[in-house]
Design a protein around this motif. Structure first.
Motif, PDB file in Angstrom:
ATOM      1  N   GLY A 107      98.497  -2.219 -31.429  1.00  0.00           N
ATOM      2  CA  GLY A 107      98.961  -1.526 -30.232  1.00  0.00           C
ATOM      3  C   GLY A 107      97.851  -1.057 -29.317  1.00  0.00           C
ATOM      4  O   GLY A 107      97.993  -0.070 -28.616  1.00  0.00           O
ATOM      5  N   GLN A 108      96.750  -1.778 -29.297  1.00  0.00           N
ATOM      6  CA  GLN A 108      95.577  -1.404 -28.499  1.00  0.00           C
ATOM      7  C   GLN A 108      95.596  -2.143 -27.155  1.00  0.00           C
ATOM      8  O   GLN A 108      94.920  -3.151 -26.972  1.00  0.00           O
ATOM      9  N   LEU A 109      96.368  -1.631 -26.198  1.00  0.00           N
ATOM     10  CA  LEU A 109      96.558  -2.290 -24.906  1.00  0.00           C
ATOM     11  C   LEU A 109      95.238  -2.562 -24.189  1.00  0.00           C
ATOM     12  O   LEU A 109      94.987  -3.685 -23.745  1.00  0.00           O
ATOM     13  N   GLU A 110      94.399  -1.560 -24.063  1.00  0.00           N
ATOM     14  CA  GLU A 110      93.153  -1.741 -23.321  1.00  0.00           C
ATOM     15  C   GLU A 110      92.265  -2.808 -23.972  1.00  0.00           C
ATOM     16  O   GLU A 110      91.658  -3.625 -23.278  1.00  0.00           O
ATOM     17  N   MET A 111      92.234  -2.841 -25.288  1.00  0.00           N
ATOM     18  CA  MET A 111      91.412  -3.846 -25.971  1.00  0.00           C
ATOM     19  C   MET A 111      92.016  -5.240 -25.824  1.00  0.00           C
ATOM     20  O   MET A 111      91.287  -6.222 -25.697  1.00  0.00           O
ATOM     21  N   VAL A 112      93.334  -5.348 -25.833  1.00  0.00           N
ATOM     22  CA  VAL A 112      93.986  -6.637 -25.596  1.00  0.00           C
ATOM     23  C   VAL A 112      93.594  -7.145 -24.209  1.00  0.00           C
ATOM     24  O   VAL A 112      93.204  -8.302 -24.040  1.00  0.00           O
ATOM     25  N   GLN A 113      93.660  -6.272 -23.223  1.00  0.00           N
ATOM     26  CA  GLN A 113      93.294  -6.658 -21.862  1.00  0.00           C
ATOM     27  C   GLN A 113      91.814  -7.043 -21.788  1.00  0.00           C
ATOM     28  O   GLN A 113      91.465  -8.034 -21.142  1.00  0.00           O
ATOM     29  N   PHE A 114      90.968  -6.278 -22.430  1.00  0.00           N
ATOM     30  CA  PHE A 114      89.537  -6.565 -22.437  1.00  0.00           C
ATOM     31  C   PHE A 114      89.269  -7.938 -23.061  1.00  0.00           C
ATOM     32  O   PHE A 114      88.536  -8.752 -22.502  1.00  0.00           O
ATOM     33  N   LEU A 115      89.854  -8.202 -24.214  1.00  0.00           N
ATOM     34  CA  LEU A 115      89.629  -9.479 -24.901  1.00  0.00           C
ATOM     35  C   LEU A 115      90.149 -10.656 -24.070  1.00  0.00           C
ATOM     36  O   LEU A 115      89.492 -11.699 -23.997  1.00  0.00           O
ATOM     37  N   LEU A 116      91.298 -10.492 -23.452  1.00  0.00           N
ATOM     38  CA  LEU A 116      91.819 -11.560 -22.582  1.00  0.00           C
ATOM     39  C   LEU A 116      90.886 -11.789 -21.403  1.00  0.00           C
ATOM     40  O   LEU A 116      90.607 -12.935 -21.032  1.00  0.00           O
ATOM     41  N   PHE A 117      90.398 -10.716 -20.807  1.00  0.00           N
ATOM     42  CA  PHE A 117      89.470 -10.819 -19.683  1.00  0.00           C
ATOM     43  C   PHE A 117      88.208 -11.562 -20.093  1.00  0.00           C
ATOM     44  O   PHE A 117      87.649 -12.331 -19.320  1.00  0.00           O
ATOM     45  N   LYS A 118      87.797 -11.359 -21.335  1.00  0.00           N
ATOM     46  CA  LYS A 118      86.585 -11.999 -21.842  1.00  0.00           C
ATOM     47  C   LYS A 118      86.848 -13.414 -22.357  1.00  0.00           C
ATOM     48  O   LYS A 118      85.949 -14.069 -22.861  1.00  0.00           O
ATOM     49  N   GLY A 119      88.079 -13.901 -22.240  1.00  0.00           N
ATOM     50  CA  GLY A 119      88.379 -15.284 -22.570  1.00  0.00           C
ATOM     51  C   GLY A 119      89.116 -15.530 -23.867  1.00  0.00           C
ATOM     52  O   GLY A 119      89.219 -16.674 -24.313  1.00  0.00           O
ATOM     53  N   ALA A 120      89.659 -14.492 -24.487  1.00  0.00           N
ATOM     54  CA  ALA A 120      90.414 -14.687 -25.727  1.00  0.00           C
ATOM     55  C   ALA A 120      91.613 -15.597 -25.466  1.00  0.00           C
ATOM     56  O   ALA A 120      92.291 -15.476 -24.450  1.00  0.00           O
ATOM     57  N   ASP A 121      91.857 -16.510 -26.384  1.00  0.00           N
ATOM     58  CA  ASP A 121      92.948 -17.473 -26.259  1.00  0.00           C
ATOM     59  C   ASP A 121      94.222 -16.892 -26.870  1.00  0.00           C
ATOM     60  O   ASP A 121      94.301 -16.730 -28.085  1.00  0.00           O
ATOM     61  N   PRO A 122      95.230 -16.589 -26.055  1.00  0.00           N
ATOM     62  CA  PRO A 122      96.456 -15.994 -26.592  1.00  0.00           C
ATOM     63  C   PRO A 122      97.317 -16.967 -27.392  1.00  0.00           C
ATOM     64  O   PRO A 122      98.253 -16.556 -28.066  1.00  0.00           O
ATOM     65  N   TRP A 123      97.001 -18.256 -27.338  1.00  0.00           N
ATOM     66  CA  TRP A 123      97.802 -19.271 -28.021  1.00  0.00           C
ATOM     67  C   TRP A 123      97.325 -19.571 -29.439  1.00  0.00           C
ATOM     68  O   TRP A 123      98.014 -20.288 -30.178  1.00  0.00           O
ATOM     69  N   LEU A 124      96.172 -19.085 -29.845  1.00  0.00           N
ATOM     70  CA  LEU A 124      95.678 -19.380 -31.187  1.00  0.00           C
ATOM     71  C   LEU A 124      96.676 -18.884 -32.223  1.00  0.00           C
ATOM     72  O   LEU A 124      97.305 -17.842 -32.045  1.00  0.00           O
ATOM     73  N   ALA A 125      96.815 -19.644 -33.306  1.00  0.00           N
ATOM     74  CA  ALA A 125      97.794 -19.308 -34.341  1.00  0.00           C
ATOM     75  C   ALA A 125      97.105 -18.943 -35.647  1.00  0.00           C
ATOM     76  O   ALA A 125      96.120 -19.564 -36.044  1.00  0.00           O
ATOM     77  N   LYS A 184     103.973  -7.865 -22.577  1.00  0.00           N
ATOM     78  CA  LYS A 184     104.006  -8.347 -21.193  1.00  0.00           C
ATOM     79  C   LYS A 184     102.645  -8.911 -20.789  1.00  0.00           C
ATOM     80  O   LYS A 184     102.566  -9.971 -20.167  1.00  0.00           O
ATOM     81  N   VAL A 185     101.577  -8.217 -21.140  1.00  0.00           N
ATOM     82  CA  VAL A 185     100.225  -8.694 -20.828  1.00  0.00           C
ATOM     83  C   VAL A 185      99.966 -10.037 -21.511  1.00  0.00           C
ATOM     84  O   VAL A 185      99.441 -10.970 -20.895  1.00  0.00           O
ATOM     85  N   LEU A 186     100.351 -10.148 -22.772  1.00  0.00           N
ATOM     86  CA  LEU A 186     100.143 -11.400 -23.503  1.00  0.00           C
ATOM     87  C   LEU A 186     100.994 -12.535 -22.934  1.00  0.00           C
ATOM     88  O   LEU A 186     100.523 -13.673 -22.827  1.00  0.00           O
ATOM     89  N   GLN A 187     102.230 -12.237 -22.543  1.00  0.00           N
ATOM     90  CA  GLN A 187     103.072 -13.265 -21.927  1.00  0.00           C
ATOM     91  C   GLN A 187     102.468 -13.749 -20.622  1.00  0.00           C
ATOM     92  O   GLN A 187     102.473 -14.948 -20.342  1.00  0.00           O
ATOM     93  N   GLN A 188     101.925 -12.850 -19.835  1.00  0.00           N
ATOM     94  CA  GLN A 188     101.281 -13.244 -18.586  1.00  0.00           C
ATOM     95  C   GLN A 188     100.078 -14.125 -18.853  1.00  0.00           C
ATOM     96  O   GLN A 188      99.869 -15.128 -18.175  1.00  0.00           O
ATOM     97  N   ALA A 189      99.285 -13.765 -19.846  1.00  0.00           N
ATOM     98  CA  ALA A 189      98.106 -14.564 -20.182  1.00  0.00           C
ATOM     99  C   ALA A 189      98.520 -15.938 -20.699  1.00  0.00           C
ATOM    100  O   ALA A 189      97.889 -16.942 -20.364  1.00  0.00           O
ATOM    101  N   CYS A 190      99.578 -16.000 -21.492  1.00  0.00           N
ATOM    102  CA  CYS A 190     100.072 -17.292 -21.993  1.00  0.00           C
ATOM    103  C   CYS A 190     100.569 -18.148 -20.835  1.00  0.00           C
ATOM    104  O   CYS A 190     100.339 -19.358 -20.822  1.00  0.00           O
ATOM    105  N   SER A 191     101.228 -17.547 -19.866  1.00  0.00           N
ATOM    106  CA  SER A 191     101.720 -18.288 -18.701  1.00  0.00           C
ATOM    107  C   SER A 191     100.556 -18.875 -17.923  1.00  0.00           C
ATOM    108  O   SER A 191     100.612 -20.018 -17.477  1.00  0.00           O
ATOM    109  N   GLU A 192      99.493 -18.100 -17.751  1.00  0.00           N
ATOM    110  CA  GLU A 192      98.319 -18.572 -17.021  1.00  0.00           C
ATOM    111  C   GLU A 192      97.673 -19.747 -17.747  1.00  0.00           C
ATOM    112  O   GLU A 192      97.336 -20.743 -17.139  1.00  0.00           O
ATOM    113  N   LYS A 193      97.523 -19.635 -19.056  1.00  0.00           N
ATOM    114  CA  LYS A 193      96.902 -20.714 -19.822  1.00  0.00           C
ATOM    115  C   LYS A 193      97.744 -21.989 -19.735  1.00  0.00           C
ATOM    116  O   LYS A 193      97.212 -23.075 -19.545  1.00  0.00           O
TER     117      LYS A 193
END
Length: 157
Positions: A50-68, A104-113
């Motif tokens: 539940g770490q929203l700010e860290m999720v956003q930070f990692l996505l900004f730094k290029g984390a792949d939301p699709w990795l399984a 919501k943040v992760l869904q947006q990142a997945c949509s972008e990818k």
């Protein structure tokens, strides 16, 4: 320590909730998509905690939301799946709302990818229409209202 030596450490730090260690490792050049022996990433751990700010930070730094993940009991799960699982198990409406924001943040990142991958396969009008419908990964970071690296982000509405 060399960036390659951080490959397991970033996930272990994320799992332990050591936010400053994760941030320092990523800013120091650690592979933001590094996985542990089970294929879990720092993004999955942060989403599950539940770490929203860290999720956003990692996505900004290029984390792949699709990795399984390949972890027992979580095989095939993405960061969004980790988030949804914790949201379902949340006891309070406040916790459920926290996970909904992360989702919501992760869904947006997945949509972008997904849009980027479609764009790479062709340039027809359907791909141009996708641009109008997609939300950029950087826009997902805007909700943090913080400065990451050299980019400034504004507070969301």
């Amino acid at each position: 320590m060399h960036a390659a030596e951080h490959l397991f450490d970033i996930v272990a730090a994320a799992r332990a909730g050591l936010l400053s260690v994760v941030r320092e490792a990523v800013n120091g050049g650690c592979n933001v998509n590094a996985t542990d022996v089970f294929g879990q990433t720092a993004l999955m751990c942060m989403a599950g905690q539940g770490q929203l700010e860290m999720v956003q930070f990692l996505l900004f730094k290029g984390a792949d939301p699709w990795l399984a993940s390949a972890a027992p009991g979580r095989k095939g799960m993405s960061a969004l799946d980790y988030c949804c699982m914790e949201q379902t198990n949340s006891a309070t409406s406040e916790e459920r709302l926290k996970y909904a924001k992360i989702g919501k943040v992760l869904q947006q990142a997945c949509s972008e990818k997904a849009w980027q991958e479609r764009l790479a396969r062709g340039s027809g009008s359907q791909f141009k229409r996708s641009l109008c419908c997609s939300v950029s990964a950087e826009a997902a970071v805007v909700a943090a209202g913080r400065q990451f690296g050299t980019s400034k982000v504004a507070r969301s509405r």
